[in-house]
Write a protein that holds these residues in place. Sequence first.
Motif, mmCIF file in Angstrom:
data_model
loop_
_atom_site.group_PDB
_atom_site.id
_atom_site.type_symbol
_atom_site.label_atom_id
_atom_site.label_comp_id
_atom_site.label_asym_id
_atom_site.label_seq_id
_atom_site.Cartn_x
_atom_site.Cartn_y
_atom_site.Cartn_z
ATOM 1 N N ASP A 38 111.038 29.766 -34.143
ATOM 2 C CA ASP A 38 111.333 29.803 -35.569
ATOM 3 C C ASP A 38 112.802 29.559 -35.863
ATOM 4 O O ASP A 38 113.257 29.729 -36.991
ATOM 5 C CB ASP A 38 110.914 31.159 -36.163
ATOM 6 C CG ASP A 38 111.710 32.323 -35.550
ATOM 7 O OD1 ASP A 38 112.378 32.112 -34.516
ATOM 8 O OD2 ASP A 38 111.647 33.437 -36.101
ATOM 9 N N THR A 39 113.554 29.144 -34.854
ATOM 10 C CA THR A 39 114.986 28.941 -35.050
ATOM 11 C C THR A 39 115.429 27.684 -34.317
ATOM 12 O O THR A 39 114.605 26.913 -33.832
ATOM 13 C CB THR A 39 115.780 30.165 -34.556
ATOM 14 O OG1 THR A 39 117.163 30.015 -34.884
ATOM 15 C CG2 THR A 39 115.636 30.356 -33.063
ATOM 16 N N MET A 93 120.493 23.259 -40.648
ATOM 17 C CA MET A 93 119.812 23.297 -39.363
ATOM 18 C C MET A 93 118.292 23.340 -39.560
ATOM 19 O O MET A 93 117.541 22.758 -38.777
ATOM 20 C CB MET A 93 120.274 24.505 -38.553
ATOM 21 C CG MET A 93 121.780 24.594 -38.372
ATOM 22 S SD MET A 93 122.461 23.196 -37.466
ATOM 23 C CE MET A 93 122.089 23.680 -35.796
ATOM 24 N N ALA A 94 117.844 24.025 -40.612
ATOM 25 C CA ALA A 94 116.411 24.066 -40.910
ATOM 26 C C ALA A 94 115.911 22.683 -41.299
ATOM 27 O O ALA A 94 114.811 22.267 -40.905
ATOM 28 C CB ALA A 94 116.143 25.069 -42.032
ATOM 29 N N LEU A 125 115.036 9.947 -43.422
ATOM 30 C CA LEU A 125 116.303 10.373 -43.999
ATOM 31 C C LEU A 125 116.130 10.880 -45.422
ATOM 32 O O LEU A 125 116.771 11.848 -45.838
ATOM 33 C CB LEU A 125 117.318 9.229 -43.963
ATOM 34 C CG LEU A 125 117.885 8.863 -42.598
ATOM 35 C CD1 LEU A 125 118.780 7.641 -42.695
ATOM 36 C CD2 LEU A 125 118.662 10.041 -41.999
ATOM 37 N N SER A 126 115.248 10.225 -46.192
ATOM 38 C CA SER A 126 114.976 10.690 -47.550
ATOM 39 C C SER A 126 114.351 12.072 -47.538
ATOM 40 O O SER A 126 114.683 12.932 -48.364
ATOM 41 C CB SER A 126 114.052 9.701 -48.270
ATOM 42 O OG SER A 126 114.669 8.443 -48.405
ATOM 43 N N THR A 127 113.459 12.285 -46.580
ATOM 44 C CA THR A 127 112.840 13.603 -46.442
ATOM 45 C C THR A 127 113.877 14.646 -46.070
ATOM 46 O O THR A 127 113.858 15.775 -46.587
ATOM 47 C CB THR A 127 111.735 13.561 -45.372
ATOM 48 O OG1 THR A 127 110.774 12.571 -45.716
ATOM 49 C CG2 THR A 127 111.043 14.911 -45.253
ATOM 50 N N PHE A 128 114.806 14.271 -45.200
ATOM 51 C CA PHE A 128 115.877 15.179 -44.810
ATOM 52 C C PHE A 128 116.736 15.545 -46.021
ATOM 53 O O PHE A 128 117.048 16.723 -46.243
ATOM 54 C CB PHE A 128 116.737 14.521 -43.724
ATOM 55 C CG PHE A 128 118.021 15.246 -43.423
ATOM 56 C CD1 PHE A 128 118.019 16.400 -42.654
ATOM 57 C CD2 PHE A 128 119.232 14.779 -43.920
ATOM 58 C CE1 PHE A 128 119.206 17.076 -42.379
ATOM 59 C CE2 PHE A 128 120.419 15.445 -43.652
ATOM 60 C CZ PHE A 128 120.401 16.593 -42.878
ATOM 61 N N GLN A 129 117.131 14.552 -46.819
ATOM 62 C CA GLN A 129 117.946 14.825 -48.003
ATOM 63 C C GLN A 129 117.201 15.704 -48.996
ATOM 64 O O GLN A 129 117.791 16.613 -49.595
ATOM 65 C CB GLN A 129 118.351 13.510 -48.676
ATOM 66 C CG GLN A 129 119.404 12.721 -47.926
ATOM 67 C CD GLN A 129 119.779 11.447 -48.641
ATOM 68 O OE1 GLN A 129 119.093 10.429 -48.519
ATOM 69 N NE2 GLN A 129 120.854 11.499 -49.396
ATOM 70 N N ARG A 130 115.918 15.428 -49.179
ATOM 71 C CA ARG A 130 115.123 16.220 -50.119
ATOM 72 C C ARG A 130 114.997 17.660 -49.641
ATOM 73 O O ARG A 130 115.081 18.606 -50.438
ATOM 74 C CB ARG A 130 113.740 15.585 -50.301
ATOM 75 C CG ARG A 130 112.880 16.264 -51.372
ATOM 76 C CD ARG A 130 111.692 15.398 -51.738
ATOM 77 N NE ARG A 130 110.857 15.061 -50.598
ATOM 78 C CZ ARG A 130 110.794 13.843 -50.062
ATOM 79 N NH1 ARG A 130 111.528 12.863 -50.554
ATOM 80 N NH2 ARG A 130 110.001 13.610 -49.038
ATOM 81 N N HIS A 131 114.822 17.847 -48.342
ATOM 82 C CA HIS A 131 114.727 19.194 -47.778
ATOM 83 C C HIS A 131 116.035 19.946 -48.012
ATOM 84 O O HIS A 131 116.027 21.131 -48.375
ATOM 85 C CB HIS A 131 114.419 19.108 -46.284
ATOM 86 C CG HIS A 131 113.927 20.387 -45.679
ATOM 87 N ND1 HIS A 131 114.732 21.498 -45.542
ATOM 88 C CD2 HIS A 131 112.712 20.741 -45.178
ATOM 89 C CE1 HIS A 131 114.053 22.471 -44.973
ATOM 90 N NE2 HIS A 131 112.815 22.035 -44.738
ATOM 91 N N CYS A 132 117.166 19.259 -47.817
ATOM 92 C CA CYS A 132 118.464 19.891 -48.063
ATOM 93 C C CYS A 132 118.609 20.284 -49.527
ATOM 94 O O CYS A 132 119.057 21.393 -49.853
ATOM 95 C CB CYS A 132 119.592 18.945 -47.657
ATOM 96 S SG CYS A 132 119.811 18.746 -45.871
#
Length: 221
Positions: A38-39, A93-94, A125-132
């Motif tokens: 979980d980390t 990191m998540a 990358l779009s998914t990463f930005q949206r998650h952030c």
Amino acid sequence: MPSIADFTLPATEFPLGRVFEDRPDATFELDRVVPSGDTVMPYFWVSDAGADMAAITALLTELPELRSAELLVDTGTKGLFRAEWEPEFMGIMAAIAATGVTVLTASGSADGWRFEIRATQLGQLSTFQRHCADSGVNVTLVRISQLTEAGSDTAYDLTPEQREALLLAFERGYYDDKRGVDQTELAAELGISRQAFASRLRRGYRALIGSTVAADSPPSD
């Protein structure tokens, strides 16, 4: 086609940035990011000419965002640490762990953080930005580029492990005239034996020579 993007993040918006409040001259260089349950477990170097690594270790262990912080290597002027994040504080990191992007390089100072991230799938990358954004992580996209075939990990017939070993040796000064590190230390950073590290270097050299110098040589009569 794989893509590489550079993102920046304010110093205070990454958990390790709290160290700059006490050590404003310290610099960080993330070495590897490994998802673990979980980390995530990042390995990172800390440089601070004005403090010993015991003082840095004390600061890191006091951070509520970290489950643990262990000093693995102490060169006298910098230290290699292994840390585990508390899940509720992982932030960027998540996003890295959740979207499967790869951190190529990451560094930080009191001026801020810079992450070089590789995505191998369309839209990653779009998914990463949206998650952030959904997590309140204030990342800024600075640059994005496409990897050509020659710039990919399969260039020069290298395996990812061989490329990792060769790059690590280069970055740590193994090839310098006054060698600043030996194979035992480099192997410890990767969590493998010295013999395994030496084998990766040897096979990597062979692949590089075979696909460059030998490939350009005219055939013998």
